[in-house]
Design a protein around this motif. Structure first.
Motif, PDB file in Angstrom:
ATOM      1  N   ALA A   8       0.431   0.037 -13.075  1.00  0.00           N
ATOM      2  CA  ALA A   8      -0.409  -0.324 -11.923  1.00  0.00           C
ATOM      3  C   ALA A   8       0.430  -0.667 -10.702  1.00  0.00           C
ATOM      4  CB  ALA A   8      -1.338  -1.480 -12.285  1.00  0.00           C
ATOM      5  N   TYR A   9       1.459  -1.467 -10.880  1.00  0.00           N
ATOM      6  CA  TYR A   9       2.275  -1.775  -9.700  1.00  0.00           C
ATOM      7  C   TYR A   9       3.452  -0.819  -9.532  1.00  0.00           C
ATOM      8  CZ  TYR A   9       5.774  -4.365 -12.471  1.00  0.00           C
ATOM      9  OH  TYR A   9       6.746  -4.720 -13.362  1.00  0.00           O
ATOM     10  N   GLY A  10       3.939  -0.241 -10.626  1.00  0.00           N
ATOM     11  CA  GLY A  10       5.061   0.688 -10.534  1.00  0.00           C
ATOM     12  C   GLY A  10       4.704   2.011  -9.884  1.00  0.00           C
ATOM     13  N   SER A  11       3.428   2.282  -9.739  1.00  0.00           N
ATOM     14  CA  SER A  11       2.985   3.502  -9.065  1.00  0.00           C
ATOM     15  C   SER A  11       2.745   3.256  -7.574  1.00  0.00           C
ATOM     16  CB  SER A  11       1.705   4.029  -9.720  1.00  0.00           C
ATOM     17  OG  SER A  11       0.672   3.061  -9.639  1.00  0.00           O
ATOM     18  N   ASP A  12       2.947   2.034  -7.128  1.00  0.00           N
ATOM     19  CA  ASP A  12       2.704   1.638  -5.732  1.00  0.00           C
ATOM     20  C   ASP A  12       3.972   1.848  -4.904  1.00  0.00           C
ATOM     21  OD1 ASP A  12       2.257   0.318  -3.325  1.00  0.00           O
ATOM     22  OD2 ASP A  12       1.332  -1.436  -4.268  1.00  0.00           O
ATOM     23  N   PRO A  13       3.937   2.726  -3.891  1.00  0.00           N
ATOM     24  CA  PRO A  13       5.135   2.959  -3.079  1.00  0.00           C
ATOM     25  C   PRO A  13       5.602   1.711  -2.321  1.00  0.00           C
ATOM     26  CG  PRO A  13       3.282   4.282  -2.280  1.00  0.00           C
ATOM     27  CD  PRO A  13       2.824   3.586  -3.521  1.00  0.00           C
ATOM     28  N   VAL A  14       4.715   0.762  -2.079  1.00  0.00           N
ATOM     29  CA  VAL A  14       5.130  -0.500  -1.456  1.00  0.00           C
ATOM     30  C   VAL A  14       6.096  -1.219  -2.388  1.00  0.00           C
ATOM     31  CG1 VAL A  14       4.322  -2.785  -0.700  1.00  0.00           C
ATOM     32  CG2 VAL A  14       3.032  -0.728  -0.073  1.00  0.00           C
ATOM     33  N   PHE A  15       5.811  -1.202  -3.692  1.00  0.00           N
ATOM     34  CA  PHE A  15       6.680  -1.849  -4.668  1.00  0.00           C
ATOM     35  C   PHE A  15       8.019  -1.124  -4.787  1.00  0.00           C
ATOM     36  CE2 PHE A  15       8.394  -2.017  -8.985  1.00  0.00           C
ATOM     37  CZ  PHE A  15       8.683  -3.362  -9.066  1.00  0.00           C
ATOM     38  N   THR A  16       8.001   0.195  -4.868  1.00  0.00           N
ATOM     39  CA  THR A  16       9.225   0.952  -5.163  1.00  0.00           C
ATOM     40  C   THR A  16      10.101   1.181  -3.938  1.00  0.00           C
ATOM     41  OG1 THR A  16       8.062   3.061  -4.905  1.00  0.00           O
ATOM     42  CG2 THR A  16       8.184   2.114  -7.143  1.00  0.00           C
ATOM     43  N   PHE A  18      12.104  -0.535  -2.102  1.00  0.00           N
ATOM     44  CA  PHE A  18      13.457  -1.087  -2.038  1.00  0.00           C
ATOM     45  C   PHE A  18      14.244  -0.996  -3.342  1.00  0.00           C
ATOM     46  CE2 PHE A  18      11.373  -3.439   1.454  1.00  0.00           C
ATOM     47  CZ  PHE A  18      12.227  -3.072   2.482  1.00  0.00           C
ATOM     48  N   ILE A  19      13.677  -0.410  -4.382  1.00  0.00           N
ATOM     49  CA  ILE A  19      14.378  -0.452  -5.668  1.00  0.00           C
ATOM     50  C   ILE A  19      15.040   0.869  -6.053  1.00  0.00           C
ATOM     51  CG2 ILE A  19      12.960  -2.341  -6.563  1.00  0.00           C
ATOM     52  CD1 ILE A  19      11.503  -0.242  -8.285  1.00  0.00           C
ATOM     53  N   GLY A  20      15.026   1.832  -5.187  1.00  0.00           N
ATOM     54  CA  GLY A  20      15.717   3.077  -5.478  1.00  0.00           C
ATOM     55  C   GLY A  20      15.057   3.906  -6.561  1.00  0.00           C
ATOM     56  N   ALA A  21      13.741   3.759  -6.691  1.00  0.00           N
ATOM     57  CA  ALA A  21      13.002   4.526  -7.697  1.00  0.00           C
ATOM     58  C   ALA A  21      11.764   5.132  -7.051  1.00  0.00           C
ATOM     59  CB  ALA A  21      12.587   3.619  -8.856  1.00  0.00           C
ATOM     60  N   ARG A  22      11.351   6.247  -7.587  1.00  0.00           N
ATOM     61  CA  ARG A  22      10.096   6.859  -7.129  1.00  0.00           C
ATOM     62  C   ARG A  22       8.937   6.177  -7.849  1.00  0.00           C
ATOM     63  NH1 ARG A  22      11.946   9.727  -3.530  1.00  0.00           N
ATOM     64  NH2 ARG A  22      13.328  11.491  -3.739  1.00  0.00           N
TER      65      ARG A  22
END
Length: 163
Positions: A8-16, A18-22
């Motif tokens: 749910a949150y890992g699919s959110d571009p706001v979350f990803t 700054f972490i270098g992940a898609r």
């Protein structure tokens, strides 16, 4: 059982951002992430936990230590990610204080550090509120979308955790 929450949150571009992940696009990616954390915990590469929402046990983040250095060094790299829906609600601070205290008291850390993108000002401010001190800047450290971004290093020693 945490894959749905992590997705749910890992699919959110706001979350990803700054972490270098898609962002995740399939639930199986969240399952694989859980597998990686579990394997890394078992093999001594990390000491990581899933952060659960108190009300329903939903996974809303992960947090812990990346063991980048020999354990005898007692130097841990603090890593974390909290669902954007819980930014600013105290979840990060509560979970981080518990994890950091565990690092110092149970794991015997003599230093805990954070390395994060310098332009991730929200993250930098959050760890500074915990007592981390800004110690340095690694210029152009991260590869970001065809460019480079600076990395800020923050450190904490025993007795410096606030809160």
């Amino acid at each position: 059982h945490h894959a749905a929450g992590l997705f749910a949150y890992g699919s959110d571009p706001v979350f990803t951002r700054f972490i270098g992940a898609r962002p995740f696009t399939k639930l199986s990616q969240a399952d694989f992430f859980i597998h990686v954390l579990t394997t890394d915990n078992a093999t001594g590469r990390r000491v990581y936990w899933v952060v659960e929402r108190r009300t329903d046990g939903q996974a809303i983040g992960t947090m812990g230590f990346n063991l980048l250095f020999p354990i005898a060094q007692r130097l841990f790299d603090f890593g974390y990610g909290i669902a954007p829906a819980h930014w600013g609600d105290g979840t990060f601070g509560e979970a981080a204080r518990a994890v950091l205290a565990h690092g110092f008291t149970e794991l015997g850390a003599e230093r805990i550090q954070v390395m994060t993108r310098a332009d991730n000002t929200r993250s930098v401010a959050a760890v500074e509120r915990l007592g981390f001190l800004r110690e340095g800047l690694l210029r152009q450290w991260y590869a970001v979308d065809g460019g480079r971004a600076d990395c800020v290093i923050l450190g904490m020693l025993p007795g410096e955790l606030r809160g």
